[in-house]
Design a protein around this motif. Structure first.
Motif, PDB file in Angstrom:
ATOM      1  N   TYR A 252       0.840  -1.210   0.000  1.00  0.00           N
ATOM      2  CA  TYR A 252       0.000   0.000   0.000  1.00  0.00           C
ATOM      3  C   TYR A 252       0.867   1.248   0.000  1.00  0.00           C
ATOM      4  O   TYR A 252       0.591   2.211  -0.739  1.00  0.00           O
ATOM      5  N   GLU A 253       1.934   1.250   0.771  1.00  0.00           N
ATOM      6  CA  GLU A 253       2.808   2.427   0.814  1.00  0.00           C
ATOM      7  C   GLU A 253       3.520   2.631  -0.521  1.00  0.00           C
ATOM      8  O   GLU A 253       3.661   3.766  -0.984  1.00  0.00           O
ATOM      9  N   ARG A 256       1.002   4.171  -2.810  1.00  0.00           N
ATOM     10  CA  ARG A 256       0.804   5.587  -2.500  1.00  0.00           C
ATOM     11  C   ARG A 256       1.971   6.426  -3.029  1.00  0.00           C
ATOM     12  O   ARG A 256       1.772   7.543  -3.529  1.00  0.00           O
ATOM     13  N   GLN A 259       1.410   6.914  -6.645  1.00  0.00           N
ATOM     14  CA  GLN A 259       0.330   7.866  -6.865  1.00  0.00           C
ATOM     15  C   GLN A 259       0.850   9.296  -6.777  1.00  0.00           C
ATOM     16  O   GLN A 259       0.567  10.133  -7.646  1.00  0.00           O
ATOM     17  N   LYS A 260       1.610   9.576  -5.739  1.00  0.00           N
ATOM     18  CA  LYS A 260       2.108  10.942  -5.543  1.00  0.00           C
ATOM     19  C   LYS A 260       3.066  11.344  -6.657  1.00  0.00           C
ATOM     20  O   LYS A 260       3.064  12.499  -7.091  1.00  0.00           O
ATOM     21  N   PRO A 266      -3.349  10.641  -2.370  1.00  0.00           N
ATOM     22  CA  PRO A 266      -4.060   9.451  -1.890  1.00  0.00           C
ATOM     23  C   PRO A 266      -5.285   9.746  -1.047  1.00  0.00           C
ATOM     24  O   PRO A 266      -6.292   9.039  -1.159  1.00  0.00           O
ATOM     25  N   ALA A 296      -6.096   6.749   5.360  1.00  0.00           N
ATOM     26  CA  ALA A 296      -5.361   7.199   4.172  1.00  0.00           C
ATOM     27  C   ALA A 296      -4.583   8.480   4.429  1.00  0.00           C
ATOM     28  O   ALA A 296      -4.017   9.050   3.500  1.00  0.00           O
ATOM     29  N   GLU A 298      -1.815  11.225   5.249  1.00  0.00           N
ATOM     30  CA  GLU A 298      -0.391  11.314   4.928  1.00  0.00           C
ATOM     31  C   GLU A 298       0.480  11.141   6.167  1.00  0.00           C
ATOM     32  O   GLU A 298       1.672  10.829   6.067  1.00  0.00           O
ATOM     33  N   SER A 301       2.452   7.939   6.090  1.00  0.00           N
ATOM     34  CA  SER A 301       3.582   7.940   5.163  1.00  0.00           C
ATOM     35  C   SER A 301       4.720   8.810   5.670  1.00  0.00           C
ATOM     36  O   SER A 301       5.898   8.465   5.522  1.00  0.00           O
TER      37      SER A 301
END
Length: 392
Positions: A252-253, A256, A259-260, A266, A296, A298, A301
């Motif tokens: 998942y990380e 993400r 995605q960024k 996200p 979700a 940030e 992260s």
């Protein structure tokens, strides 16, 4: 007489607070106790980032610290029946886990769930981080894997009698596994396909294609281990659950991060097609006052998740004590229990036939067009096997 009394008192003082061998003495979890425990964990300070490595890449001391903390939680009866099982019960309760499976809240929900579990373990050892079990390094034959040795996760057939969770008793019955009767490990192609997508809805139920559905791939691993791990009502009672989900959270990380890089935020990427209302972005997670979208954030992260990938290896020494290097793929693999004659390439025609039969069997079991295609299917979503109590 006084001497006898002194001896009895001394022996009682040395007795663990919970006997892991006697299921008849174990209280059943109570949902209000479990929720109170989750709320306490929510309020506990964050003890720094979670530095996550593949469990087999840890040295013996670091791995032992993690499993010692797990066993201390299992022995801690300040919450009934014990801290470990009281928290794990949240994954079992049909009201609490409504948004945990079958939709886009799957990844954010489990991110919070393992974050709080790690907080729980840090009650006993503030310096530890969860490790992950990367199933893409597992061999074709489950019995060849170092994962199921006494030094790591213990046996994978029948009652668990080796490893750090040996002779565990859960609120259901003794900890047991029935490996490789269904399901399969994840593989490199699964991860590659998941990471090729750019939107949460493209890798989540209900809209994701079968080959990109991260929850489906994760489900196969649950049924691959089988036993307690193969049913939603009991899965979190097996400690392998936490190592498996730590790996899913690392995927998942990675997703993400991509995605960024592609300009997608996200937390703003909740699919309109989310199926059940329990998977809506602002639906309650039922853990504290959190909503699904909070998983979700940030924050995780930036402050928490630090996943260290396996090395692109060229030598066995780069793969730790429990794996070897596949030099053709430059990848660490865990088939270190393979018989020497097969490791040396001495495959017989019988071996090839059996291997082919096994591959075909797993392919049939996991056919996405069958009724059990979405992972645990009839196993993972079967009716409750014990009654839940809402009494406190």
């Amino acid at each position: 007489m006084r001497l006898v009394q002194c001896v009895v008192i001394a022996l009682l003082s040395l007795t663990p607070p919970c006997d892991l061998q006697l299921p008849t003495l174990m209280d059943q979890p109570q949902i209000m106790d479990s929720l109170r425990l989750a709320n306490i964990l929510m309020e506990r300070p964050v003890e720094g980032p979670s530095i996550r490595k593949e469990c087999r890449m840890l040295n013996t001391t670091d791995f032992q610290r993690i499993v010692n903390a797990i066993n201390r939680a299992k022995l801690d009866t300040r919450v009934r029946p014990n801290v470990h099982d009281a928290y794990s019960f949240l994954h079992a309760h049909p009201e609490v886990n409504r948004g945990a499976h079958g939709g886009p809240a799957f990844l954010p929900y489990h991110r919070v769930f393992i974050f709080l579990y790690e907080k729980l373990l840090r009650i006993y050892d503030r310096g530890i981080s969860l490790c992950y079990w990367d199933t893409t390094v597992e061999p074709e034959n489950m019995q060849w894997s170092s994962a199921w040795t006494p030094e790591l996760f213990g046996n994978v057939q029948g009652s668990v009698t080796t490893g750090f969770a040996r002779n565990w008793v859960t609120p259901i019955h003794t900890l047991e596994r029935f490996g490789a009767t269904q399901g399969r490990p994840m593989n490199d192609e699964d991860v590659k396909t998941i990471l090729s997508k750019n939107r949460l809805g493209e890798i989540s139920m209900p809209a994701a294609s079968v080959d990109a559905n991260v929850e489906l791939m994760h489900n196969f691993v649950h049924t691959y281990v089988g036993g307690i791990m193969g049913q939603v009502e009991t899965a979190a009672y097996d400690p392998i659950f936490w190592f498996h989900h730590t790996y899913i959270d690392c995927i998942y990380e990675q997703f993400r991060d991509k995605q960024k890089q592609n300009g997608v935020q996200p937390m703003r990427d909740w699919p309109a097609e989310h199926g059940d209302s329990a998977h809506a972005p602002f639906a309650p997670m039922r853990i504290g006052s959190l909503r699904n979208i909070d998983g979700a954030q940030e924050f995780f992260s930036k402050e928490i998740v630090r996943c260290e990938p396996l090395p692109a290896c060229t030598e066995d020494s780069q793969c730790g004590a429990y794996m070897r290097c596949n030099r053709d793929k430059r990848k660490c693999i865990a088939d270190t229990m393979k018989p020497p004659e097969q490791a040396a390439g001495g495959w017989s025609s019988v071996d090839n036939i059996l291997s082919s039969v096994w591959r075909n069997r797993l392919s049939s079991i996991n056919n996405p067009l069958t009724g059990s295609s979405f992972g645990f299917g009839s196993i993972f979503h079967q009716p409750e096997i014990f009654r839940f109590s809402n009494s406190g």
